[in-house]
Design an enzyme around this catalytic site. Structure first.
Site, PDB file in Angstrom:
ATOM      1  N   HIS A 237      -2.114   3.314  -1.467  1.00  0.00           N
ATOM      2  CA  HIS A 237      -1.190   2.181  -1.598  1.00  0.00           C
ATOM      3  C   HIS A 237      -0.405   2.335  -2.884  1.00  0.00           C
ATOM      4  O   HIS A 237      -0.919   2.839  -3.875  1.00  0.00           O
ATOM      5  CB  HIS A 237      -1.981   0.871  -1.633  1.00  0.00           C
TER       6      HIS A 237
ATOM      7  N   ASP B  13      -2.918 -13.798   2.419  1.00  0.00           N
ATOM      8  CA  ASP B  13      -2.072 -13.024   1.499  1.00  0.00           C
ATOM      9  C   ASP B  13      -0.622 -13.052   1.963  1.00  0.00           C
ATOM     10  O   ASP B  13       0.291 -13.157   1.148  1.00  0.00           O
ATOM     11  CB  ASP B  13      -2.561 -11.576   1.389  1.00  0.00           C
TER      12      ASP B  13
ATOM     13  N   ARG C 223       4.814 -16.602  -3.525  1.00  0.00           N
ATOM     14  CA  ARG C 223       4.960 -16.052  -4.887  1.00  0.00           C
ATOM     15  C   ARG C 223       6.337 -15.430  -5.069  1.00  0.00           C
ATOM     16  O   ARG C 223       6.936 -15.512  -6.141  1.00  0.00           O
ATOM     17  CB  ARG C 223       3.870 -14.998  -5.137  1.00  0.00           C
TER      18      ARG C 223
ATOM     19  N   SER D 123      -4.200  -9.262  -4.031  1.00  0.00           N
ATOM     20  CA  SER D 123      -3.333  -9.104  -2.849  1.00  0.00           C
ATOM     21  C   SER D 123      -3.474  -7.690  -2.273  1.00  0.00           C
ATOM     22  O   SER D 123      -3.688  -7.502  -1.065  1.00  0.00           O
ATOM     23  CB  SER D 123      -1.890  -9.385  -3.275  1.00  0.00           C
TER      24      SER D 123
ATOM     25  N   LYS E 120      -6.008  -6.385   1.256  1.00  0.00           N
ATOM     26  CA  LYS E 120      -5.457  -5.692   2.428  1.00  0.00           C
ATOM     27  C   LYS E 120      -6.160  -4.358   2.650  1.00  0.00           C
ATOM     28  O   LYS E 120      -6.450  -3.971   3.782  1.00  0.00           O
ATOM     29  CB  LYS E 120      -3.946  -5.489   2.254  1.00  0.00           C
TER      30      LYS E 120
HETATM   31  N1  URA Z   1       2.179  -5.541  -3.505  1.00  0.00           N
HETATM   32  C1  URA Z   1       1.339  -6.351  -2.820  1.00  0.00           C
HETATM   33  O1  URA Z   1       0.910  -6.035  -1.718  1.00  0.00           O
HETATM   34  N2  URA Z   1       0.990  -7.521  -3.387  1.00  0.00           N
HETATM   35  C2  URA Z   1       1.444  -7.916  -4.596  1.00  0.00           C
HETATM   36  O2  URA Z   1       1.072  -8.990  -5.049  1.00  0.00           O
HETATM   37  C3  URA Z   1       2.328  -7.068  -5.292  1.00  0.00           C
HETATM   38  C4  URA Z   1       2.676  -5.863  -4.734  1.00  0.00           C
END
Ligand code: URA
Length: 439
Positions: free
Chosen positions: A91, A170, A177, A192, A196
């Protein structure tokens, strides 16, 4: 207290507690998040809570509770069980010109390690990975979990849209956000991202934490803090996590724009990519291979990744993957912009700065990204940055090239991209793309 009892949530008290610098009871925080996911807490209260967190932060226990609640808000996947393999994942915290997954996946798949990624679209200077892939004619990102698993068995590679059932809290909180100036909060980002990754069932994760002007984390210290928090969440959940802290002071590679980035990812897979992007892809690939069930170390992982690029097996895997998802991998079929304009160097000298954010904003203005979720993305437009930091240029050389849909937007972008460049007399200090590794 009994969790999941809506009668127990007192959002206003939790907002006040956080505003005053207090720490939440983890069970109460869990309930706040689950209630929000069930639409029982209004956006205005969650927005106030996020802003309180911006100023007061979260403790490790609170970040853990937040992450667990996010995961509990939806379904989880166990790709490892479905494939009967150890599952690795990757990621990035996001940056300008970041097309890493598109190049990385086929390389590690060619080495025998499957990569199944769920991606979002998000808002940004260009579209997200899904939008980039959709610039390939016919490419389908909406696969069912069964289709994804079957494709992973067959081709070893899949990038698909994140299902609405995975970490719905999320999805809702991130969207909130995004419009309340509360994205760049380290514990909220850590939670966050990790919620995931954990919900998608990864056993080992390589995280690319971007640092610099075009990233959420502007300094190495903040990036190290974010890396540390993500590692802690992962380690507590029994997963292996390595964080690469990588330079986002200038765009990654040369291409910024959806189809342009797909083209560059493909070039990189066949060994003809820009040096910085190639280095990042190979570094991430070698770490993922070392985490996999192949039983190799990072050096051997690197050797195998380089071999897959050199012998064409990575390119062959890319083409099989794109076809498996309904696309045509022929680069000649990618959408191209009608108007191309060079950005000439105003003087002789060395590029001392190429501001990632300014190039990203120029791409956004051209239509490559979206400001609101409903905005369409223009796959064809973007910017190619030929000159990067440290390159010597002569007056009139093409620093960059703007790809636009019309003359007026091209002229504006040429000006904006030129303003992103600083040309001086002395070369800036050199450093590689990977600034640090937190493992
Ligand atoms: N990427 C994400 O998935 N979440 C965040 O809060 C910031 C970047």
């Amino acid at each position: 207290m009994r969790i999941d009892d809506p009668a127990m949530i007192r959002p206003a008290e939790l907002i006040e507690q956080k505003r005053n610098g207090g720490a939440h009871d983890p069970a109460e925080l869990t309930e706040l998040i689950l209630a929000y996911a069930r639409d029982e807490v209004p956006d205005y209260q969650m927005a106030a809570w996020c802003m309180a967190v911006y100023f007061r932060g979260l403790t490790g226990a609170e970040t853990q509770a937040l992450t667990d609640a996010m995961i509990r808000s939806g379904e989880t996947l166990d790709l490892g069980a479905a494939l009967g393999r150890k599952v690795v994942d990757k990621h990035s915290t996001g940056g300008v010109g970041d097309k890493t997954s598109i190049a990385l996946g086929p390389i590690i798949a060619a080495c025998g390690v499957p990569l199944g990624k769920m991606s979002g679209r998000g808002l940004g200077h260009t579209g997200g990975t899904l939008d980039k892939l959709e610039s390939i004619p016919g490419f389908r990102v909406e696969l069912t979990t069964e289709e994804m698993v079957a494709q992973l068995r067959d081709v070893g590679m899949a990038i698909v849209g994140q299902t609405a059932d995975l970490v719905p809290a999320d999805k809702k909180l991130y969207a909130l956000r995004d419009v309340t100036a509360t994205v760049d909060i380290i514990p909220l980002i850590a939670s966050s991202i990790m919620s995931k990754k954990l919900a998608a069932g990864a056993d080992a994760i390589v995280l690319d934490v971007k640092v610099g002007d075009g990233a959420f984390m502007k300094t190495l210290d903040d990036a190290r803090e974010l890396a540390g928090q993500m590692r802690e969440i992962g380690t507590r959940a029994g997963r292996e996590v390595t964080c690469l802290l990588t330079d986002m002071d200038q765009p990654l590679g040369r291409a910024v724009g959806n189809a342009l980035e797909v083209d560059e990812a493909r070039d990189t897979i066949r060994g003809d990519g820009p040096a910085d992007f190639t280095e990042l892809v190979l570094e991430a690939a070698s770490r993922l291979l070392a985490y996999s069930d192949l039983g190799v170390d990072v050096d051997e992982g690197r050797r195998r990744a380089e071999q897959a690029v050199a012998d064409g097996s990575a390119l062959e895997r890319y083409e099989r993957w794109v076809r498996a998802q309904g696309g045509d991998p022929d680069p000649a079929l990618l959408e191209r912009a009608a108007v191309r304009r060079p950005v000439p160097a105003p003087r002789d000298g060395v590029v001392t700065r190429l501001a990632a954010l300014d190039v990203g904003n120029a791409a956004l203005e051209l239509g490559a990204g979206r400001r609101t979720k409903a905005d369409p993305v223009d796959h064809a437009v973007g910017v190619l940055c030929f000159a990067k930091r440290g390159d010597t240029v002569l007056a009139g050389d093409d620093l960059a090239e703007v790809h636009a849909r019309d003359d007026a937007s091209a002229a504006r972008a040429v000006e904006a991209v030129l303003a992103a460049y600083e040309i001086g007399d002395d070369a800036p200090p050199e450093h590689g793309i990977v600034l640090d590794v937190v493992a």
